[in-house]
Design an enzyme around this catalytic site. Structure first.
Site, short mmCIF file in Angstrom:
data_model
loop_
_atom_site.label_atom_id
_atom_site.label_comp_id
_atom_site.label_asym_id
_atom_site.label_seq_id
_atom_site.Cartn_x
_atom_site.Cartn_y
_atom_site.Cartn_z
CG HIS A 3 -9.51 -9.49 -4.36
ND1 HIS A 3 -10.77 -9.03 -4.70
CD2 HIS A 3 -8.84 -8.40 -3.89
CE1 HIS A 3 -10.85 -7.74 -4.44
NE2 HIS A 3 -9.69 -7.33 -3.94
CD GLU B 292 -9.10 -5.23 -7.96
OE1 GLU B 292 -8.74 -4.15 -8.50
OE2 GLU B 292 -10.27 -5.65 -8.02
CE LYS C 127 -9.31 -4.69 -11.69
NZ LYS C 127 -10.66 -4.19 -11.34
CG ASN C 128 -4.02 -1.04 -10.54
OD1 ASN C 128 -5.07 -0.62 -10.99
ND2 ASN C 128 -3.79 -1.15 -9.25
#
Length: 242
Positions: free
Chosen positions: A127, A131, A134-135
């Site tokens: 997780h 995340e 992605k950023n």
């Protein structure tokens, strides 16, 4: 779906206040931050305890060598690669391309050639990495325009006391004035998100790359659940280290 639904509710509240020409003061922001931190940490803890019980004593079948959800020999590099590949597929869906990754490992606790392993919950690692990737991917692709993209650089270091993971991108960085907002639920690294964007995200079958404001705050809660942490430093105009 608790986290996405709460994120949408927070954004709806923000839009409603903006429509009524009301400023989001520090009191409201602090209350939202305090409430959601407690809610999400309770959710992480409850899910961990329930699933651990079901895997050990219930009908859920744990993976080989796992103790419930916990992998005593969790391979950090393997989890990074899985999260990178998943984020890359999502980036391709949105932009048609994605930056490559340079992955370096340094095991100073045992031997440089020994894989970095430790007891952890693989889904928590996944997780957090997903995340952050992605950023970084979104920032890198948008910064490069149609030009050549710089690679993402990931460094994993294991010492006698800690495991430290650094992800560096060259996506333009974040201005110093915004650094204090990175872990706020009413802020998103995608910049100002308007109601039209939020509605489009809500109605799309494609998962969003950014824009709902919970990626970094919740990732930090996952890190802190087992006494770790997530820190960000940035050089505006160049890139970000996480």
């Amino acid at each position: 779906n608790t986290i996405p639904q709460m994120a949408q509710a927070v954004m709806d509240m923000k839009f409603e206040m903006e429509d009524q020409k009301l400023d989001v003061d520090s009191g409201v922001e602090t209350a939202v931050q305090y409430f959601l931190d407690r809610l999400y940490m309770s959710k992480i803890s409850l899910r961990m305890l329930v699933n651990q019980h079901l895997y050990v004593h219930g009908a859920n079948i744990a993976k080989p060598r796992h103790v419930g959800q916990i992998d005593p020999y969790c391979d950090v590099l393997a989890e990074i690669k899985k999260a990178y590949n998943e984020a890359a597929r999502l980036c391709d869906m949105h932009y048609g391309r994605h930056p490559q990754m340079k992955l370096i490992s340094n095991n100073r606790a045992e031997s440089p050639d020994v894989p970095v392993l430790f007891a952890y919950v693989p889904s928590h690692l996944h997780h957090m990495f997903f995340e952050i990737f992605k950023n970084s991917m979104r920032a890198t692709v948008e910064k490069s325009g149609e030009g050549e993209m710089r690679d993402l650089e990931v460094m994993v270091s294991k010492s006698e006391a800690d495991i430290t993971i650094r992800l560096s991108d060259f996506g333009g960085g974040i201005s110093r004035s915004q650094m204090g907002n990175l872990f706020k639920y009413m802020f998103t690294t995608a910049g100002r998100v308007d109601k039209a964007h939020a509605d489009a995200v809500r109605g799309s079958s494609t998962p969003p790359l950014a824009g709902l404001g919970y990626g970094l705050p919740v990732s930090r809660l996952y890190a802190r659940y087992f006494q770790g942490d997530l820190d960000i430093s940035s050089m505006d105009g160049v890139g970000t280290d996480c």
